[in-house]
Design a protein around this motif. Structure first.
Motif, PDB file in Angstrom:
ATOM      1  N   GLN A   1      52.550  -7.482   7.881  1.00 17.50           N
ATOM      2  CA  GLN A   1      52.348  -6.457   6.932  1.00 17.50           C
ATOM      3  C   GLN A   1      54.132  -4.903   7.026  1.00 17.50           C
ATOM      4  O   GLN A   1      53.971  -4.009   6.757  1.00 17.50           O
ATOM      5  CB  GLN A   1      51.461  -5.828   7.542  1.00 17.50           C
ATOM      6  N   ASP A   2      55.029  -5.253   8.010  1.00 21.10           N
ATOM      7  CA  ASP A   2      55.593  -4.841   8.491  1.00 21.10           C
ATOM      8  C   ASP A   2      57.190  -5.013   7.889  1.00 21.10           C
ATOM      9  O   ASP A   2      58.372  -5.448   8.146  1.00 21.10           O
ATOM     10  CB  ASP A   2      56.092  -4.147  10.053  1.00 21.10           C
ATOM     11  N   CYS A   3      57.039  -5.602   7.075  1.00 26.74           N
ATOM     12  CA  CYS A   3      58.054  -6.271   5.942  1.00 26.74           C
ATOM     13  C   CYS A   3      58.715  -5.502   5.070  1.00 26.74           C
ATOM     14  O   CYS A   3      57.544  -5.159   4.038  1.00 26.74           O
ATOM     15  CB  CYS A   3      59.171  -7.719   5.948  1.00 26.74           C
ATOM     16  N   ARG A   4      59.777  -6.199   4.191  1.00 27.72           N
ATOM     17  CA  ARG A   4      59.696  -5.792   2.293  1.00 27.72           C
ATOM     18  C   ARG A   4      58.931  -7.189   1.854  1.00 27.72           C
ATOM     19  O   ARG A   4      58.553  -6.860   0.019  1.00 27.72           O
ATOM     20  CB  ARG A   4      61.420  -6.190   2.072  1.00 27.72           C
ATOM     21  N   ALA A   5      59.614  -8.156   2.347  1.00 26.35           N
ATOM     22  CA  ALA A   5      59.137 -10.123   1.821  1.00 26.35           C
ATOM     23  C   ALA A   5      59.581 -10.023   2.467  1.00 26.35           C
ATOM     24  O   ALA A   5      59.752 -10.696   3.516  1.00 26.35           O
ATOM     25  CB  ALA A   5      60.332 -10.257   0.913  1.00 26.35           C
ATOM     26  N   MET A   6      58.364 -12.011   2.205  1.00 21.94           N
ATOM     27  CA  MET A   6      57.968 -12.801   3.611  1.00 21.94           C
ATOM     28  C   MET A   6      59.628 -14.024   2.574  1.00 21.94           C
ATOM     29  O   MET A   6      59.235 -14.228   1.365  1.00 21.94           O
ATOM     30  CB  MET A   6      56.813 -13.651   3.529  1.00 21.94           C
ATOM     31  N   VAL A   7      60.288 -14.802   3.438  1.00 18.26           N
ATOM     32  CA  VAL A   7      61.683 -15.874   3.051  1.00 18.26           C
ATOM     33  C   VAL A   7      60.273 -16.945   3.892  1.00 18.26           C
ATOM     34  O   VAL A   7      60.825 -17.066   4.742  1.00 18.26           O
ATOM     35  CB  VAL A   7      62.740 -15.170   3.762  1.00 18.26           C
ATOM     36  N   LEU A   8      60.579 -17.699   2.881  1.00 17.57           N
ATOM     37  CA  LEU A   8      60.544 -19.548   3.160  1.00 17.57           C
ATOM     38  C   LEU A   8      61.869 -20.120   2.190  1.00 17.57           C
ATOM     39  O   LEU A   8      61.093 -21.022   1.017  1.00 17.57           O
ATOM     40  CB  LEU A   8      59.140 -19.994   3.289  1.00 17.57           C
TER      41      LEU A   8
ATOM     42  N   PHE B   1      63.140  -8.370   6.390  1.00 19.23           N
ATOM     43  CA  PHE B   1      62.829  -9.773   5.568  1.00 19.23           C
ATOM     44  C   PHE B   1      62.090  -9.879   6.502  1.00 19.23           C
ATOM     45  O   PHE B   1      62.401 -10.804   8.252  1.00 19.23           O
ATOM     46  CB  PHE B   1      63.884 -11.020   4.273  1.00 19.23           C
ATOM     47  N   VAL B   2      61.293 -11.289   6.584  1.00 26.72           N
ATOM     48  CA  VAL B   2      59.884 -11.932   7.685  1.00 26.72           C
ATOM     49  C   VAL B   2      60.438 -13.637   6.964  1.00 26.72           C
ATOM     50  O   VAL B   2      59.621 -14.134   5.553  1.00 26.72           O
ATOM     51  CB  VAL B   2      59.125 -11.525   7.645  1.00 26.72           C
ATOM     52  N   CYS B   3      60.560 -14.386   7.973  1.00 29.10           N
ATOM     53  CA  CYS B   3      60.419 -16.130   7.882  1.00 29.10           C
ATOM     54  C   CYS B   3      59.647 -16.367   8.810  1.00 29.10           C
ATOM     55  O   CYS B   3      59.755 -16.393  10.159  1.00 29.10           O
ATOM     56  CB  CYS B   3      61.753 -16.426   7.796  1.00 29.10           C
ATOM     57  N   LEU B   4      58.574 -16.955   8.148  1.00 31.62           N
ATOM     58  CA  LEU B   4      57.261 -17.144   8.978  1.00 31.62           C
ATOM     59  C   LEU B   4      57.335 -19.267   8.849  1.00 31.62           C
ATOM     60  O   LEU B   4      56.735 -19.601   8.093  1.00 31.62           O
ATOM     61  CB  LEU B   4      56.258 -16.928   8.895  1.00 31.62           C
TER      62      LEU B   4
END
Length: 418
Positions: free
Chosen positions: A304-311, A232-235
């Protein structure tokens, strides 16, 4: 909204507190879209950007941006010139600065500095042929625009993002700023509703919505990468209101249950030391990574290299990071606060109660359990939604119309809330 048109009698100025910044790419896109329509934009920032700018597009913008505080001698000279040439306006602006300063969180002295900044800005904008200034954020830079107008400077409009404007509306004189502005826009329907709260009903017709937008870099990206099996990615900025502390705790809870999960925090900020300590305390050094600030291409690569973005935010406007993730066909896990539910629902992501580690962990686990075709279906829904609602060219067309009317009539015509 009103019919399309540009401000034909002069240039438009953009004024922000600090520009360019890594986290303000949406302003850069908006300016570029307006210039593409033939509008001349003069860029101003109250303060210059400190530190290095990672994105070459931001570095190019920095070369084109005039920072007011880089001209201390000019500020003093402009204040004296304004006092001698426009004594009544100067004393009116001085009285306003003192009144606003007394009830602010920053004090009278800071507002006297804002007045000096306004003197410089009004004089410089006049020499540049600027007759309208658009301000992003209703905080310090909007105070400068308000005082500049009282001094005889250009008329102004503003985009309010939240949550800062809505956390301290009395202290930042939001009512006065709305009253004096030609028009005011929120970045979401929720944002517009908060602006309604801080002005008289008679002024509602000049309040509307202009969304932050994405450009072709995101909207025309047809890359179809597989969804990562556990990342997961958090931006976003590492700060209290973004809730990353709870996200790390949710990841820790999943790891203790034997769930394979990774988290990449893309960004930096004042809470980085606390988050790094939590990672150490939870023994998550092999599961959680902090990248620091990244340029636009690097951000796209992470998304683009994650399953979902988390915020997991506690307070927001409508985060551009969510738009970017959806545009790249990544589902989003976020909280049902502010403008987020206007873009994210069960068809393209998960919404959880703000502050709930358990609900956040459940959403992460549910996402990990979904099949590739389910995630792809959610990603396609999100990408199409962003293309329809957050195309920067469409939003610039709306803003261009309003800017044109603001120079030609007393009040622009915004369509009523639906």
């Amino acid at each position: 909204m009103s019919s399309d048109g540009n401000n034909r009698s002069g240039s438009i100025a953009y004024l922000t507190n600090q520009y360019p910044m890594t986290s303000h790419s949406f302003i850069r896109r908006e300016i570029a879209a307006l210039e593409e329509r033939g509008t001349r934009i003069v860029r101003y920032s109250v303060r210059s950007t400190t530190g290095s700018l990672l994105d070459p597009r931001d570095r190019a913008e920095s070369e084109r941006t005039d920072s007011i505080l880089d001209h201390p001698g000019g500020m003093l000279g402009s204040a004296l010139t304004t006092l001698l040439g426009k004594p009544l306006r100067t004393f009116r602006a001085l009285a306003l600065a003192i009144r606003l300063g007394k009830r602010s969180r920053t004090g009278v002295l800071k507002h006297l500095i804002y007045l000096a900044e306004a003197c410089w800005f009004a004089n410089h904008a006049r020499r540049q042929g600027v007759d309208h200034v658009h301000v992003h954020f209703g905080t310090n830079s909007a105070t400068v625009a308000l005082l500049s107008k009282v001094l005889g400077g250009p008329r102004y409009s503003m985009t309010c993002h939240g949550p800062e404007e809505f956390d301290y509306p009395l202290e930042i004189a939001l009512r006065e700023k709305i009253h004096e502005a030609r028009f005011v826009v929120g970045v979401s329907s929720f944002g517009r509703s908060q602006l309604y709260r801080w002005c008289d009903h008679e002024e509602w017709p000049k309040i509307g919505v202009v969304h932050c937008g994405l450009d072709d870099h995101y909207l025309n990206d047809d890359t179809r990468r597989p969804y990562h099996d556990r990342r997961f990615v958090c931006l976003g900025r590492l700060c209290e209101q973004k809730g990353q502390i709870l996200l790390v705790q949710a990841v820790g809870a999943l790891r203790r249950r034997g769930v394979a999960v990774e988290l990449v925090l893309v960004g930096d900020g004042e809470m980085r030391p606390q988050i790094e300590k939590l990672i150490r305390d939870e023994g998550l050094h092999d599961s959680v990574q902090i990248t620091g600030w990244q340029n636009g291409d690097q951000v796209s690569e992470w998304l683009q290299d994650c399953r979902a973005m988390v915020l997991p935010s506690f307070a927001e406007g409508l985060p551009v990071a969510i738009m970017e993730a959806l545009a790249l066909r990544r589902p989003v896990i976020s909280t049902y606060i502010a403008g987020i539910p206007e873009l994210v629902d069960a068809s393209c992501g998960w919404l959880v109660p703000a502050g709930s580690i358990e609900a956040l962990g459940d959403a992460l686990h549910d996402c990990l359990s979904r099949r590739e075709d389910e995630l792809e279906r959610m990603g396609n829904v999100g990408a199409e939604r962003v293309r329809r609602r957050h195309d920067v060219r469409k939003e610039a067309r709306t803003l261009s119309s309003l800017l044109g009317l603001s120079a030609e009539s007393d009040r622009p015509a915004l369509e009523p809330a639906k």
